[in-house]
Write a protein that holds these residues in place. Structure first.
Motif, PDB file in Angstrom:
ATOM      1  N   ASP A 166       0.808  -0.992   0.060  1.00 57.48           N
ATOM      2  CA  ASP A 166       0.022  -0.125  -0.138  1.00 57.48           C
ATOM      3  C   ASP A 166       0.731   1.275   0.028  1.00 57.48           C
ATOM      4  O   ASP A 166       1.735   1.540   0.967  1.00 57.48           O
ATOM      5  CB  ASP A 166      -0.831   0.037   1.166  1.00 57.48           C
ATOM      6  CG  ASP A 166      -2.031   1.173   1.055  1.00 57.48           C
ATOM      7  OD1 ASP A 166      -1.751   2.020   0.396  1.00 57.48           O
ATOM      8  OD2 ASP A 166      -3.183   0.672   1.654  1.00 57.48           O
ATOM      9  N   ARG A 167       0.660   1.808  -1.072  1.00 59.06           N
ATOM     10  CA  ARG A 167       1.387   3.292  -1.068  1.00 59.06           C
ATOM     11  C   ARG A 167       1.438   4.359  -0.163  1.00 59.06           C
ATOM     12  O   ARG A 167       2.318   5.159   0.151  1.00 59.06           O
ATOM     13  CB  ARG A 167       1.136   3.852  -2.571  1.00 59.06           C
ATOM     14  CG  ARG A 167      -0.037   4.446  -2.681  1.00 59.06           C
ATOM     15  CD  ARG A 167      -0.301   5.401  -3.896  1.00 59.06           C
ATOM     16  NE  ARG A 167      -0.422   4.571  -5.238  1.00 59.06           N
ATOM     17  CZ  ARG A 167      -1.748   3.804  -5.605  1.00 59.06           C
ATOM     18  NH1 ARG A 167      -2.630   3.946  -4.841  1.00 59.06           N
ATOM     19  NH2 ARG A 167      -1.602   3.018  -6.330  1.00 59.06           N
ATOM     20  N   GLN A 168       0.303   4.472   0.589  1.00 61.24           N
ATOM     21  CA  GLN A 168       0.035   5.350   1.659  1.00 61.24           C
ATOM     22  C   GLN A 168       1.030   5.174   2.789  1.00 61.24           C
ATOM     23  O   GLN A 168       1.270   6.054   3.641  1.00 61.24           O
ATOM     24  CB  GLN A 168      -1.541   5.370   2.108  1.00 61.24           C
ATOM     25  CG  GLN A 168      -1.849   4.157   2.866  1.00 61.24           C
ATOM     26  CD  GLN A 168      -3.402   4.150   3.651  1.00 61.24           C
ATOM     27  OE1 GLN A 168      -3.404   5.183   4.068  1.00 61.24           O
ATOM     28  NE2 GLN A 168      -4.083   3.380   3.269  1.00 61.24           N
ATOM     29  N   TYR A 169       1.550   3.978   3.012  1.00 58.11           N
ATOM     30  CA  TYR A 169       2.271   3.657   4.262  1.00 58.11           C
ATOM     31  C   TYR A 169       3.706   4.221   3.880  1.00 58.11           C
ATOM     32  O   TYR A 169       4.340   3.611   2.803  1.00 58.11           O
ATOM     33  CB  TYR A 169       2.167   2.331   4.483  1.00 58.11           C
ATOM     34  CG  TYR A 169       0.996   1.767   5.115  1.00 58.11           C
ATOM     35  CD1 TYR A 169       0.289   2.555   6.110  1.00 58.11           C
ATOM     36  CD2 TYR A 169       0.140   0.775   4.380  1.00 58.11           C
ATOM     37  CE1 TYR A 169      -1.211   2.161   6.569  1.00 58.11           C
ATOM     38  CE2 TYR A 169      -1.001   0.405   4.867  1.00 58.11           C
ATOM     39  CZ  TYR A 169      -1.771   1.061   5.952  1.00 58.11           C
ATOM     40  OH  TYR A 169      -3.048   0.973   6.264  1.00 58.11           O
ATOM     41  N   ILE A 768      -6.622  14.226  -4.437  1.00 58.37           N
ATOM     42  CA  ILE A 768      -7.941  13.879  -4.216  1.00 58.37           C
ATOM     43  C   ILE A 768      -8.171  12.728  -3.155  1.00 58.37           C
ATOM     44  O   ILE A 768      -9.248  12.801  -2.456  1.00 58.37           O
ATOM     45  CB  ILE A 768      -8.617  13.298  -5.471  1.00 58.37           C
ATOM     46  CG1 ILE A 768      -8.212  12.023  -6.130  1.00 58.37           C
ATOM     47  CG2 ILE A 768      -8.555  14.446  -6.515  1.00 58.37           C
ATOM     48  CD1 ILE A 768      -9.120  11.508  -7.043  1.00 58.37           C
ATOM     49  N   ARG A 769      -7.105  11.875  -2.696  1.00 61.51           N
ATOM     50  CA  ARG A 769      -7.436  10.967  -1.883  1.00 61.51           C
ATOM     51  C   ARG A 769      -6.179  10.848  -0.784  1.00 61.51           C
ATOM     52  O   ARG A 769      -5.124  10.772  -1.132  1.00 61.51           O
ATOM     53  CB  ARG A 769      -7.516   9.485  -2.563  1.00 61.51           C
ATOM     54  CG  ARG A 769      -8.796   9.555  -3.609  1.00 61.51           C
ATOM     55  CD  ARG A 769     -10.086   9.046  -2.981  1.00 61.51           C
ATOM     56  NE  ARG A 769     -10.027   7.627  -2.453  1.00 61.51           N
ATOM     57  CZ  ARG A 769     -10.536   6.667  -3.323  1.00 61.51           C
ATOM     58  NH1 ARG A 769     -11.029   6.985  -4.235  1.00 61.51           N
ATOM     59  NH2 ARG A 769     -10.349   5.481  -2.644  1.00 61.51           N
ATOM     60  N   GLU A 770      -6.686  10.371   0.404  1.00 59.27           N
ATOM     61  CA  GLU A 770      -5.529  10.412   1.194  1.00 59.27           C
ATOM     62  C   GLU A 770      -4.662   9.428   1.267  1.00 59.27           C
ATOM     63  O   GLU A 770      -3.343   9.448   1.361  1.00 59.27           O
ATOM     64  CB  GLU A 770      -6.435  10.041   2.846  1.00 59.27           C
ATOM     65  CG  GLU A 770      -5.541   9.891   3.999  1.00 59.27           C
ATOM     66  CD  GLU A 770      -5.853   9.460   5.172  1.00 59.27           C
ATOM     67  OE1 GLU A 770      -5.276   8.829   6.148  1.00 59.27           O
ATOM     68  OE2 GLU A 770      -7.070   9.705   5.482  1.00 59.27           O
ATOM     69  N   GLU A 771      -5.121   8.123   0.794  1.00 55.76           N
ATOM     70  CA  GLU A 771      -4.180   7.097   0.388  1.00 55.76           C
ATOM     71  C   GLU A 771      -3.011   7.278  -0.659  1.00 55.76           C
ATOM     72  O   GLU A 771      -1.882   6.817  -1.019  1.00 55.76           O
ATOM     73  CB  GLU A 771      -4.783   5.684  -0.022  1.00 55.76           C
ATOM     74  CG  GLU A 771      -5.671   5.892  -1.274  1.00 55.76           C
ATOM     75  CD  GLU A 771      -7.257   5.963  -0.894  1.00 55.76           C
ATOM     76  OE1 GLU A 771      -8.067   5.602  -1.481  1.00 55.76           O
ATOM     77  OE2 GLU A 771      -7.344   6.895   0.336  1.00 55.76           O
ATOM     78  N   ILE A 804      -4.120  18.214   2.869  1.00 61.88           N
ATOM     79  CA  ILE A 804      -2.871  17.508   2.046  1.00 61.88           C
ATOM     80  C   ILE A 804      -1.700  17.609   3.080  1.00 61.88           C
ATOM     81  O   ILE A 804      -0.792  16.932   2.980  1.00 61.88           O
ATOM     82  CB  ILE A 804      -2.622  17.912   0.714  1.00 61.88           C
ATOM     83  CG1 ILE A 804      -3.849  17.518  -0.042  1.00 61.88           C
ATOM     84  CG2 ILE A 804      -1.407  17.477   0.160  1.00 61.88           C
ATOM     85  CD1 ILE A 804      -3.696  18.212  -1.411  1.00 61.88           C
ATOM     86  N   PHE A 805      -1.787  18.748   3.780  1.00 56.39           N
ATOM     87  CA  PHE A 805      -0.731  19.147   4.521  1.00 56.39           C
ATOM     88  C   PHE A 805      -0.481  18.165   5.935  1.00 56.39           C
ATOM     89  O   PHE A 805       0.611  18.139   6.884  1.00 56.39           O
ATOM     90  CB  PHE A 805      -0.638  20.448   5.315  1.00 56.39           C
ATOM     91  CG  PHE A 805      -0.248  21.633   4.370  1.00 56.39           C
ATOM     92  CD1 PHE A 805       0.365  21.097   2.992  1.00 56.39           C
ATOM     93  CD2 PHE A 805      -0.582  22.779   4.414  1.00 56.39           C
ATOM     94  CE1 PHE A 805       0.690  22.022   2.011  1.00 56.39           C
ATOM     95  CE2 PHE A 805      -0.214  23.700   3.592  1.00 56.39           C
ATOM     96  CZ  PHE A 805       0.443  23.215   2.150  1.00 56.39           C
TER      97      PHE A 805
END
Length: 820
Positions: A166-169, A768-771, A804-805
């Motif tokens: 998962d890229r968000q991590y 547009i998305r947190e992940e 986004i910050f």
């Protein structure tokens, strides 16, 4: 009715035709980054009673990074965080104690969230566990083997692999422990990002917070309940229809039925989240409690029924909606800059998505992917690998004598000298012949000698290295004369006697018979036979001429195996831009079925030279393909030629026919599937262009949506170029499938060659998305954009949502670049 059925049939085919090509096997089973074995420490024997924690930790980090880079294009993950490592180690030790792989512990630290809080972190982390043999006894077992086994166990399962990749991590906490018998090594992996560091978490009785402190009964994300809405592109419309007017938030939409698709089920609702820009100061910590579902002040849950009840559109049959859904919270200062985010709720209380405003950029994405034929190197088996070698060769030719000419220059010889690649002369043999009627004529013999010597001189003058030897011999053509004259109806008897008898008859009566036979027989027996021994010069540009000449000779002699070897060499040189267009034009290939592979390759070479497929070359390929219709490479290239002709479809039936041709290619075992996928993808672009040129209808919409679905099913993991990825992403941006557009561009995002438009489009999609915006690749893209065009980046971020910050590195980049 028939037309409708036709459209629906095409839609069905577009979805079904590629199901057989879908990858159903686990794509990660063969993961094995053996290049890491070049690290000598990693291949050292591992002993659970005597090992290096530093080596083990580093090896695990590198293997995790290798997997995330290979399968998800992720930059290296951050480790060495003592709080995350401590939470992971706590669970690893519990597993070793229980001798059981599990993410659950005992109270009061039963869950991952509770363990993270124990070590001063927030609750936004995900944990995976793994188990591997600690030793193989007498068998070799190194640090690499242990770490690979831990990671491969995560990759074997689709759910755990999704977390690992998962890229968000961007952070990884890692801990391990051995059971009491040192038989197994248990590991815990805690994945997180910047939101796990909840620096601004308030004290229990804190007041005047810039956000709603209570959770209002909202519960964390539930994967099963939220699965569908996570990928529902219609959800993106929620912020598009939102507007702020006179202290109220309105929903404004022409067709309220679309809203029903998103929040029309029982238990569906939305919560408005008012986030102030001042909560993210450049000179301080973010004023957000990361453990809460909201960032700012939030409303109570709002259902579709409540929204519709407030609709101010009075016309009964109208589908329009103009409804005030909430007041701006009184807690917001009048001069506050704020964003209105939408929290999507399922089953009355579960938080599924944070829907935020969008500012998608997509400029100059028009691009036509260059198309290329496939060469045919299998139908005719090559005789090994051919390499040019300076061969020696002998050429033999005649130079006819003119009775009126005694001295010859090379211009007289040139028309008869065979065409050859560049060469050096080794030696020359000249045999000067005269007709038998001149055999004993002293004057003619003198003339013969003069002619031969002039030819020798001409050769010496023509070739710069005139040190080669030349020998001259003289003869007559009695044997040739006999072969020719025997077929004469009257004078055939001249061949039956002796040579002298023939000479006497020819000279009798003042040579009347010789004059009669001269034009047709005797004249052509007066010539010089030259045998030239050469060594080909293949230095520099001369090699191309030599290679093409060699190929042509092998074709003439029907040595097809060697001809194929030579042609393959030429193809490599053209591909590397060492040979030019003449290598293609000078190939001499019969237009016959036996030579089809050579003709196909000639078209392929022309394709390389032109950089695309011209109408002329497409026609040539169709002609070549028709020679042997069942040749798989030929059939592929024929379809390529047809697709390259462009979108000239007149009706849906023609699209069906072309799709059928492409789908048949998947059954050909000689064709690389990625090449067929690329061809199919180009065709889908043409289908989309065709449909957009037609009037809107239910049938066209169905066909269009199924075309988008087909593209997802057939595309290769990585597109052929960043330009083509950007082009395809622009198609999905128009279809509001933003996450998929981001994924298309992701493999190229950090490529230094991409345009600024590509880079800024990628950033706008990631926002547009947190992940997406919490990912490391998004951070690196923002950093690169700051280097390339800081002003444009600042202008873009002025329009993007402030949350986004939550990505601290992005916040630092923007604050520094934009002087905030």
């Amino acid at each position: 009715m028939g037309k409708r059925i036709s459209y629906l049939l095409i839609a069905f085919l577009l979805v079904v035709s590629n199901l057989i090509f879908a990858q159903t096997e686990n794509p990660y089973l063969d993961f094995n980054p053996e290049n890491l074995k070049n690290n000598k420490d990693y291949v050292k024997n591992f002993n659970p009673t005597n090992y290096s924690h530093k080596i083990l930790y580093g090896c695990l980090r590198d293997i995790v990074d290798a997997a995330r880079a290979q399968y998800a294009y992720c930059p290296p993950i951050k480790m060495d965080n003592i709080m995350l490592d401590s939470a992971a180690t706590m669970q690893a030790e519990y597993q070793a104690y229980k001798e059981e792989r599990t993410v659950e512990n005992v109270a009061p630290y039963r869950t991952t969230e509770q363990r993270l809080k124990k070590y001063g972190l927030g609750t936004r982390g995900t944990e995976l566990t793994s188990r591997a043999k600690a030793t193989l006894g007498a068998e070799e077992y190194c640090y690499y083997d242990l770490c690979l086994e831990w990671v491969k166990q995560l990759l074997k399962n689709a759910k755990t692999a999704a977390v690992l990749l998962d890229r968000q991590y961007t952070y990884l906490g890692f801990g391990y422990a051995f059971d009491q018998y040192m038989k197994y090594a248990y590991a815990s992996f805690v994945f997180a990002n910047d939101r796990v560091f909840n620096e601004a978490k308030p004290l229990p009785f804190a007041k005047d917070l810039p956000y709603t402190k209570t959770k209002m009964g909202l519960q964390p994300f539930d994967a099963q309940l939220c699965r569908k809405c996570m990928n529902d592109k219609n959800v993106e419309m929620l912020t598009d229809i939102l507007s702020v007017q006179d202290g109220k938030v309105y929903f404004v939409i022409d067709d309220a039925k679309l809203l029903k698709k998103v929040i029309g089920k029982e238990g569906d609702a939305i919560v408005l989240d008012f986030v102030q820009h001042s909560q993210y100061p450049c000179d301080g910590s973010n004023q957000v409690d990361q453990d809460r579902p909201n960032h700012g002040f939030m409303t109570k849950a709002i259902t579709l029924e409540q929204i519709v009840a407030k609709n101010q559109v009075s016309e009964k049959k109208s589908t329009k909606l103009y409804a005030p859904v909430a007041d701006i919270p009184e807690e917001l200062p009048e001069d506050a800059d704020f964003d209105v985010n939408i929290i999507l709720i399922k089953d009355g209380k579960y938080v599924c998505r944070d829907v935020i405003k969008k500012q998608i950029e997509c400029k100059h994405a028009d691009y036509k992917e260059k198309m290329f034929f496939l060469p045919d190197t299998t139908t005719i088996k090559s005789k090994g690998e051919w390499l040019p070698v300076a061969e020696e060769h002998t050429v033999e030719f005649r130079v006819p004598f003119d009775d009126k000419k005694l001295d010859y220059t090379f211009d007289d010889i040139r028309p008869y000298f065979p065409s050859m690649p560049e060469f050096d002369v080794l030696k020359v043999e000249i045999v000067a012949n005269t007709s038998i009627n001149y055999a004993a004529d002293a004057t003619q013999q003198k003339n013969l000698k003069r002619r031969a010597e002039s030819i020798s001189t001409a050769l010496k003058n023509e070739f710069s290295d005139n040190t080669f030897p030349i020998t001259i011999k003289y003869g007559d053509t009695w044997e040739e004369f006999k072969k020719d004259i025997v077929n004469h109806e009257v004078y055939y008897d001249l061949s039956l006697g002796t040579k002298q008898e023939a000479i006497n008859l020819l000279r009798a009566n003042g040579g009347i018979l010789a004059k009669e036979l001269d034009e047709e027989y005797l004249k052509k027996h007066r010539y010089a036979l030259l045998k030239v021994y050469v060594k080909y010069n293949i230095d520099g540009d001369n090699e191309q001429k030599f290679a093409v000449d060699k190929f042509n000779k092998m074709v003439v002699t029907k040595n097809q195996g060697l001809a194929m070897a030579v042609q393959q060499y030429i193809m490599k040189q053209v591909a590397n831009k060492n040979y030019d267009f003449r290598a293609v034009l000078q190939m001499e290939i019969p237009n016959k079925s036996a030579y089809q592979p050579f003709l196909i390759n000639q078209c392929y070479l022309q394709n390389l030279i032109d950089g695309d497929i011209t109408d002329k070359n497409a026609y040539a390929m169709r002609q070549a393909a028709a020679l042997v219709p069942n040749n798989q490479i030929a059939q592929f290239n024929k379809v390529v030629a047809d697709i390259a002709a462009g979108n000239s479809y007149t009706d849906a039936a023609e699209i069906t026919t072309r799709q059928g041709e492409i789908d048949r290619l998947y059954s050909y075992n000689q064709l690389p599937q990625d090449q067929v996928n690329n061809l199919n993808l180009e065709f889908q672009f043409q289908v989309i262009d065709y449909l957009k040129s037609k009037p809107a209808s239910v049938e066209n919409n169905i066909l269009l949506e199924n075309t988008y679905a087909k593209i997802k099913a057939i595309r290769n993991p990585v597109l052929s170029s960043w330009q083509n990825a950007y082009k395809l992403a622009s198609v999905f941006i128009k279809n509001k499938d933003y996450v998929y557009a981001f994924e298309l561009m992701e493999p190229f995002a950090l490529d230094a060659k991409v345009s600024n438009d590509f880079l800024f489009s990628f950033i706008s999609l990631g926002a547009i998305r947190e992940e997406l915006y919490m990912s490391a690749i998004f951070t690196k893209a923002v950093a690169r954009a700051a280097e390339k065009d800081a002003a444009r980046l600042c202008a873009l971020f002025d329009k993007l949502p402030v949350i986004i910050f939550d990505n601290k590195e992005v916040k630092e980049i923007i604050c520094k670049s934009c002087n905030k």
